[in-house]
Design an enzyme around this catalytic site. Structure first.
Site, short mmCIF file in Angstrom:
data_model
loop_
_atom_site.label_atom_id
_atom_site.label_comp_id
_atom_site.label_asym_id
_atom_site.label_seq_id
_atom_site.Cartn_x
_atom_site.Cartn_y
_atom_site.Cartn_z
N HIS A 111 0.95 -1.22 -0.07
CA HIS A 111 -0.10 0.02 0.01
C HIS A 111 0.72 1.15 -0.05
O HIS A 111 1.96 1.30 0.62
CB HIS A 111 -1.00 -0.01 1.24
CG HIS A 111 -2.04 1.01 1.25
ND1 HIS A 111 -1.79 2.23 1.91
CD2 HIS A 111 -3.09 0.98 1.13
CE1 HIS A 111 -2.84 2.95 1.76
NE2 HIS A 111 -3.68 2.11 1.50
N ASP A 155 3.14 -4.41 8.02
CA ASP A 155 1.89 -3.46 7.91
C ASP A 155 0.80 -4.80 7.96
O ASP A 155 0.60 -5.62 6.90
CB ASP A 155 1.97 -3.12 6.50
CG ASP A 155 0.46 -2.51 6.05
OD1 ASP A 155 -0.21 -2.61 6.85
OD2 ASP A 155 0.56 -1.93 4.97
N GLN A 179 -4.39 -5.13 6.71
CA GLN A 179 -5.36 -6.27 6.33
C GLN A 179 -5.39 -7.43 7.08
O GLN A 179 -6.22 -8.07 7.48
CB GLN A 179 -5.00 -6.62 4.90
CG GLN A 179 -5.40 -5.65 3.81
CD GLN A 179 -6.74 -5.04 3.76
OE1 GLN A 179 -7.78 -5.72 3.92
NE2 GLN A 179 -6.89 -3.74 3.52
N LYS A 201 -10.74 -1.10 10.18
CA LYS A 201 -10.63 -2.11 9.16
C LYS A 201 -11.18 -3.56 10.28
O LYS A 201 -11.47 -4.48 9.78
CB LYS A 201 -9.37 -2.60 8.68
CG LYS A 201 -9.08 -1.35 7.48
CD LYS A 201 -7.95 -1.58 6.70
CE LYS A 201 -7.35 -0.64 6.10
NZ LYS A 201 -7.73 -0.20 4.80
N CYS A 232 -4.73 2.15 -3.73
CA CYS A 232 -3.61 2.71 -3.34
C CYS A 232 -2.21 1.68 -3.43
O CYS A 232 -1.35 1.76 -2.47
CB CYS A 232 -3.82 3.04 -1.68
SG CYS A 232 -4.92 4.44 -1.39
N1 PMP Z 1 -1.75 -0.91 4.57
C1 PMP Z 1 -2.64 -1.61 3.91
C2 PMP Z 1 -2.21 -3.09 3.47
C3 PMP Z 1 -4.18 -0.96 3.80
O1 PMP Z 1 -4.89 -1.77 3.31
C4 PMP Z 1 -4.29 0.10 4.31
C5 PMP Z 1 -5.81 0.75 4.34
N2 PMP Z 1 -6.20 0.46 2.93
C6 PMP Z 1 -3.31 0.88 4.92
C7 PMP Z 1 -1.95 0.55 5.01
C8 PMP Z 1 -3.68 2.24 5.43
O2 PMP Z 1 -4.17 2.19 6.63
P1 PMP Z 1 -5.13 3.63 7.04
O3 PMP Z 1 -5.45 4.18 5.96
O4 PMP Z 1 -6.03 3.07 8.02
O5 PMP Z 1 -3.77 4.27 7.85
#
Ligand code: PMP
Length: 408
Positions: free
Chosen positions: A124, A201, A204, A227, A365
């Protein structure tokens, strides 16, 4: 006997009974953000109704009550991820802020020109850009671990990138765009063998499988409350205590200090050292309700239900003419990314929205991943603990309609 009573579970989520355009909502955008059970909504609203005050400050009753609940939630997070101590559990706004915190404190303090950071092509943007910013500032080298065409993480290729110059491996545990699960334990062991630190990270992964930071042996791990069926505006950075102790503070302000004087300031102990300013009090407290909810159901049980949905969805969508599933990694969970010959993902999303079906369409993203797959975008259905096979049927029927509308 079916012990997983999905209808009873759905009744816990008020929003799932609403309609959109007069049709039942089919919410399949859970990888972006999950819906909240009543217990979470009530926990957050109860704070404001009954025990709201600033934390760690007042001597008065309410401040004490709010502080106790705020810290009880930190304890719940500690148990949930099996951290050794609450000193290792830092509240942040979310995954993004947690990663930026590590980049700007640990990274700035301990990395120097020529040091290497490894990420993967699955990341991401929030696990790419903070490292790019740091690399520009410090003259670091960012290396990218590859995947194959199916979306599998290539452990052998990753291993070739490791060297004594590798100081950090920052990897997703699970791809938000393809659902790929990275063999993270093997990654951590190999990274540690060359002396690198590992940041995971888990934005997910945290909702789809049990995560145990001690069993994994990771150095840092980040996730978001929203999430995990919890509130927005709250997330967690886990860090090993000795690393967090050695790191300089990040943001300066209230809460993170011991004494302030114009001749010099001393900092608070962990975890407060990294929590400047008034935190997201009600959100942090309600995060415990989310953790309690998934823990009561059991993450293994949730994973088994979602596995059934994934298998059913893959089978069901394979009958939609001209539909290609993007990402078929051997190890994956809860996400089906797809493209159709006849329509752009944005058109797919717009048409099936009319049937009440919420999916994500776009680059998720993860633009470098889309580039690797030679796709501008995909449509993505992502499943949560409350989704059903009947909802997948509604999506599949809506996709058949897309074929009828666009295919010539
Ligand atoms: N890493 C991953 C794998 C994600 O799916 C997401 C959210 N789509 C993020 C980071 C970022 O999370 P947040 O927007 O809640 O900070």
């Amino acid at each position: 006997i079916n012990t997983y009573d999905v209808n009873a579970i759905r009744a816990d989520f008020p929003i799932l009974s609403r309609t959109v355009y007069g049709k039942p909502l089919v919410y399949l955008d859970n990888a972006a953000s999950a819906q909240k059970p009543l217990s979470v909504i009530e926990a957050e609203s109860r704070v404001y109704k009954e025990e709201y005050a600033n934390v760690h400050r007042g001597l008065h009753y309410l401040s004490g009550a709010a502080t106790d609940a705020f810290e009880a939630s930190r304890e719940a997070v500690k148990s949930f991820i099996n951290a050794r101590s609450i000193k290792e559990v830092i509240y942040t706004r979310g995954t993004t802020e947690a990663i930026n915190l590590v980049a700007q404190t640990w990274g700035r303090a301990f990395l120097k020109q020529g040091d290497e950071i490894i990420v993967s092509v699955l990341e991401h943007h929030s696990n790419i850009v903070p490292w790019q910013l740091l690399a520009q500032e410090k003259g670091l080298v960012l290396k990218v671990a590859p995947i194959d065409d199916e979306g599998n993480f290539l452990l052998d290729e990753f291993e070739k990138l490791l060297s004594p110059k590798t100081k950090l491996v920052a990897l997703t545990y699970m791809s938000n765009a393809l659902g790929t699960i990275v063999p993270i334990k093997a990654v951590i062991d190999r990274a540690h063998a060359v002396g690198a630190k590992v940041l995971i990270d888990a934005a997910q992964a945290i909702t789809h499988m049990p995560v145990d930071v001690q069993a994994l042996g990771c150095d840092f791990l980040a996730f978001s409350g929203h999430k995990l069926y919890g509130p927005t505006g709250i997330g967690i950075l886990y860090g090993r205590e000795e690393l967090l102790e050695a790191m300089p503070p990040w943001q300066g302000g209230g809460e993170m200090i011991r004494t302030v004087s114009f001749s010099g300031t001393t900092y608070a102990d962990l975890p407060a050292k990294f929590e400047a300013g008034t935190p997201a009090i009600a959100q942090a407290i309600a995060l415990k309700a989310a953790i309690d909810y998934v823990t009561t159901l059991g993450l293994d049980t949730i994973a088994a239900h979602e596995r059934e949905l994934l298998d059913y969805g893959v089978e069901r969508l394979s009958h939609v003419p001209g539909l290609t599933i993007v990402g078929r990694a051997r190890e994956r969970a809860s996400i089906i990314s797809f493209a159709m010959d006849c329509a752009h993902p944005h058109d797919i999303g717009t048409v099936i929205d009319q049937a009440g079906v919420a999916v994500r369409a776009g680059h998720h993203c993860a633009q470098p991943l889309m580039e690797r797959l030679c796709l501008p975008a995909t449509a993505r259905a992502s499943f949560a603990l409350y989704n059903t096979k009947a909802e997948i049927d509604v999506m599949a029927e809506a996709l058949d309609k897309v074929v009828k509308m666009f295919a010539r």
